[in-house]
Design a protein around this motif. Structure first.
Motif, PDB file in Angstrom:
ATOM      1  N   VAL A   1       0.794  -1.208   0.047  1.00  0.00           N
ATOM      2  CA  VAL A   1       0.270  -0.150   0.232  1.00  0.00           C
ATOM      3  C   VAL A   1       0.943   1.088   0.051  1.00  0.00           C
ATOM      4  N   TYR A   2       0.841   2.325  -0.566  1.00  0.00           N
ATOM      5  CA  TYR A   2       0.990   3.395  -1.193  1.00  0.00           C
ATOM      6  C   TYR A   2      -0.390   4.815   0.189  1.00  0.00           C
ATOM      7  N   LEU A   3       0.420   5.049   0.795  1.00  0.00           N
ATOM      8  CA  LEU A   3      -0.443   5.937   1.518  1.00  0.00           C
ATOM      9  C   LEU A   3      -0.562   8.159   1.375  1.00  0.00           C
ATOM     10  N   GLY A   4       0.289   7.626  -0.281  1.00  0.00           N
ATOM     11  CA  GLY A   4       0.305   9.645  -0.036  1.00  0.00           C
ATOM     12  C   GLY A   4       1.412   9.736   0.567  1.00  0.00           C
ATOM     13  N   GLN A   5       1.344  11.748  -0.058  1.00  0.00           N
ATOM     14  CA  GLN A   5       2.803  12.325   0.339  1.00  0.00           C
ATOM     15  C   GLN A   5       2.482  13.021   1.330  1.00  0.00           C
ATOM     16  N   PRO A   6       2.308  13.137   2.201  1.00  0.00           N
ATOM     17  CA  PRO A   6       1.740  14.928   3.158  1.00  0.00           C
ATOM     18  C   PRO A   6       2.897  15.689   2.655  1.00  0.00           C
ATOM     19  N   LYS A   7       3.641  16.856   3.373  1.00  0.00           N
ATOM     20  CA  LYS A   7       3.724  18.453   2.977  1.00  0.00           C
ATOM     21  C   LYS A   7       3.557  18.693   4.251  1.00  0.00           C
ATOM     22  N   TRP A   8       4.852  19.845   4.390  1.00  0.00           N
ATOM     23  CA  TRP A   8       4.605  20.824   5.335  1.00  0.00           C
ATOM     24  C   TRP A   8       5.658  22.266   5.243  1.00  0.00           C
ATOM     25  N   SER A   9       4.973  22.961   5.070  1.00  0.00           N
ATOM     26  CA  SER A   9       6.166  24.192   4.913  1.00  0.00           C
ATOM     27  C   SER A   9       5.949  25.771   5.753  1.00  0.00           C
ATOM     28  N   ASP A  10       6.644  26.273   5.623  1.00  0.00           N
ATOM     29  CA  ASP A  10       6.706  27.319   6.563  1.00  0.00           C
ATOM     30  C   ASP A  10       6.968  28.631   5.552  1.00  0.00           C
ATOM     31  N   GLY A  11       7.239  28.232   4.440  1.00  0.00           N
ATOM     32  CA  GLY A  11       7.629  29.333   3.803  1.00  0.00           C
ATOM     33  C   GLY A  11       9.037  29.734   3.092  1.00  0.00           C
ATOM     34  N   TYR A  12       9.640  28.508   4.607  1.00  0.00           N
ATOM     35  CA  TYR A  12      11.898  28.969   4.497  1.00  0.00           C
ATOM     36  C   TYR A  12      11.968  27.427   4.447  1.00  0.00           C
ATOM     37  N   SER A  13      11.025  26.591   5.199  1.00  0.00           N
ATOM     38  CA  SER A  13      11.575  24.965   5.180  1.00  0.00           C
ATOM     39  C   SER A  13      10.773  24.321   4.571  1.00  0.00           C
ATOM     40  N   GLN A  14      10.290  22.610   4.012  1.00  0.00           N
ATOM     41  CA  GLN A  14       9.898  22.011   4.106  1.00  0.00           C
ATOM     42  C   GLN A  14       9.995  20.400   4.596  1.00  0.00           C
ATOM     43  N   LEU A  15       9.007  20.031   4.826  1.00  0.00           N
ATOM     44  CA  LEU A  15       9.045  19.252   5.721  1.00  0.00           C
ATOM     45  C   LEU A  15       8.416  17.842   4.413  1.00  0.00           C
ATOM     46  N   SER A  16       8.716  16.575   3.628  1.00  0.00           N
ATOM     47  CA  SER A  16       8.465  16.040   3.066  1.00  0.00           C
ATOM     48  C   SER A  16       7.789  14.442   3.410  1.00  0.00           C
ATOM     49  N   VAL A  17       6.936  13.787   4.270  1.00  0.00           N
ATOM     50  CA  VAL A  17       7.078  12.555   4.384  1.00  0.00           C
ATOM     51  C   VAL A  17       6.186  10.883   3.485  1.00  0.00           C
ATOM     52  N   LYS A  18       6.401  10.273   3.119  1.00  0.00           N
ATOM     53  CA  LYS A  18       6.491   9.266   2.561  1.00  0.00           C
ATOM     54  C   LYS A  18       6.207   7.727   2.636  1.00  0.00           C
ATOM     55  N   PRO A  19       4.964   7.610   2.905  1.00  0.00           N
ATOM     56  CA  PRO A  19       4.872   6.327   4.329  1.00  0.00           C
ATOM     57  C   PRO A  19       4.199   4.759   3.085  1.00  0.00           C
ATOM     58  N   ARG A  20       4.890   3.989   2.660  1.00  0.00           N
ATOM     59  CA  ARG A  20       4.228   2.347   2.200  1.00  0.00           C
ATOM     60  C   ARG A  20       4.842   1.673   2.915  1.00  0.00           C
ATOM     61  N   ALA A  21       4.768  -0.319   2.974  1.00  0.00           N
ATOM     62  CA  ALA A  21       3.787  -0.538   3.123  1.00  0.00           C
ATOM     63  C   ALA A  21       2.958  -1.745   3.070  1.00  0.00           C
ATOM     64  N   ALA A  22       3.515  -2.985   3.593  1.00  0.00           N
ATOM     65  CA  ALA A  22       3.960  -4.730   3.233  1.00  0.00           C
ATOM     66  C   ALA A  22       2.807  -4.804   4.143  1.00  0.00           C
ATOM     67  N   THR A  23       1.674  -5.750   3.819  1.00  0.00           N
ATOM     68  CA  THR A  23       0.225  -5.731   4.646  1.00  0.00           C
ATOM     69  C   THR A  23       0.557  -7.305   4.468  1.00  0.00           C
ATOM     70  N   VAL A  24      -0.017  -8.323   5.442  1.00  0.00           N
ATOM     71  CA  VAL A  24      -0.753  -9.514   5.995  1.00  0.00           C
ATOM     72  C   VAL A  24      -1.630  -9.674   6.310  1.00  0.00           C
ATOM     73  N   GLY A  25      -2.513  -9.899   6.362  1.00  0.00           N
ATOM     74  CA  GLY A  25      -4.327  -9.876   7.027  1.00  0.00           C
ATOM     75  C   GLY A  25      -5.069 -11.615   6.585  1.00  0.00           C
ATOM     76  N   VAL A  26      -6.320 -10.947   7.250  1.00  0.00           N
ATOM     77  CA  VAL A  26      -6.723 -12.226   6.795  1.00  0.00           C
ATOM     78  C   VAL A  26      -8.942 -11.277   5.925  1.00  0.00           C
ATOM     79  N   ASN A  27      -8.755 -11.959   5.036  1.00  0.00           N
ATOM     80  CA  ASN A  27     -10.275 -11.508   3.562  1.00  0.00           C
ATOM     81  C   ASN A  27     -11.491 -11.522   3.969  1.00  0.00           C
ATOM     82  N   GLY A  28     -12.620 -11.038   3.599  1.00  0.00           N
ATOM     83  CA  GLY A  28     -13.559 -12.070   3.828  1.00  0.00           C
ATOM     84  C   GLY A  28     -14.714 -10.991   2.396  1.00  0.00           C
TER      85      GLY A  28
END
Length: 220
Positions: free
Chosen positions: A96-123
């Motif tokens: 799964v790819y969960l997007g890329q939220p970003k933050w900026s104050d005009g001088y600096s910027q932080l971006s976060v890019k999370p991805r994950a492998a999953t294992v579970g049960v489905n029905g």
């Protein structure tokens, strides 16, 4: 944080509720003819024909304790592979790819890019002809990439964390092998650690990521 846990708990409860008739009916699914009449067109008594691949595309919405990285318009992508006993319930793995939220104050910027492998049960449960409900839940192992940009240049860092996910959906069997659906998924995401705080200034944090998506599934 309490609100985030409540949302994940609600998603898991909905998933469990959606899975409960599947598990109950599966216990009585020994007769192939009865199964076909009861569960709809997706049932195939041959266990080798109950594998599936599913893809989801939609929007992710972040809910964090701070307003800094709240992000309501991210891209959500998910691909899952799995199998269902008598077409009803079974294991799954995914990415799964969960997007890329970003933050900026005009001088600096932080971006976060999370991805994950999953294992579970489905029905999957057909409640009326080709119409069905789905549910899934399980464990995820996430990788989060940070990129902080400012006067100092750009610093990059990765962390790995554990988490949980759950989701429900509704859809229609277009053919015996192909389905379309609409889904809500909730991912309890962790990111950062003490090392990331020392190296990039980002502490350990938690986010509740809600995802709304359309899906397509092919069974083979």
């Amino acid at each position: 944080m309490e609100s985030s846990m409540n949302k994940l708990a609600l998603s898991a409860a909905l998933a469990a509720l959606a899975l409960s008739p599947v598990l109950s009916q599966a216990a009585h699914a020994q007769d192939a003819n009865t199964s076909t009449a009861t569960y709809g067109s997706n049932i195939d008594p041959n266990w080798q024909d109950n594998f599936f691949v599913a893809g989801q595309l939609g929007q992710s919405q972040y809910r964090v304790d701070s307003d800094v990285l709240n992000h309501n318009h991210g891209v959500f992508q998910n691909v899952r592979f799995g199998w269902r006993w008598n077409g009803l319930v079974g294991p799954e793995i995914g990415y799964v790819y969960l997007g890329q939220p970003k933050w900026s104050d005009g001088y600096s910027q932080l971006s976060v890019k999370p991805r994950a492998a999953t294992v579970g049960v489905n029905g999957k449960y057909n409640f009326y002809q080709g119409w069905f409900v789905t549910a899934h839940a399980g464990y995820m192992r996430s990788q989060t990439k940070f990129a902080a940009t400012g006067d100092f240049g750009t610093d990059r860092y990765k962390t790995w964390n554990n988490g949980l996910y759950a989701g429900v959906g509704v859809g229609y069997d277009v053919t015996h092998n192909f389905s379309l659906g609409l889904n809500y998924d909730n991912y309890r995401l962790q990111s950062g650690n003490n090392t990331s705080l020392d190296n990039i200034g980002v502490p350990h944090g938690r986010a509740n990521v809600a995802n709304y998506s359309a899906s397509a599934e092919y069974r083979f």
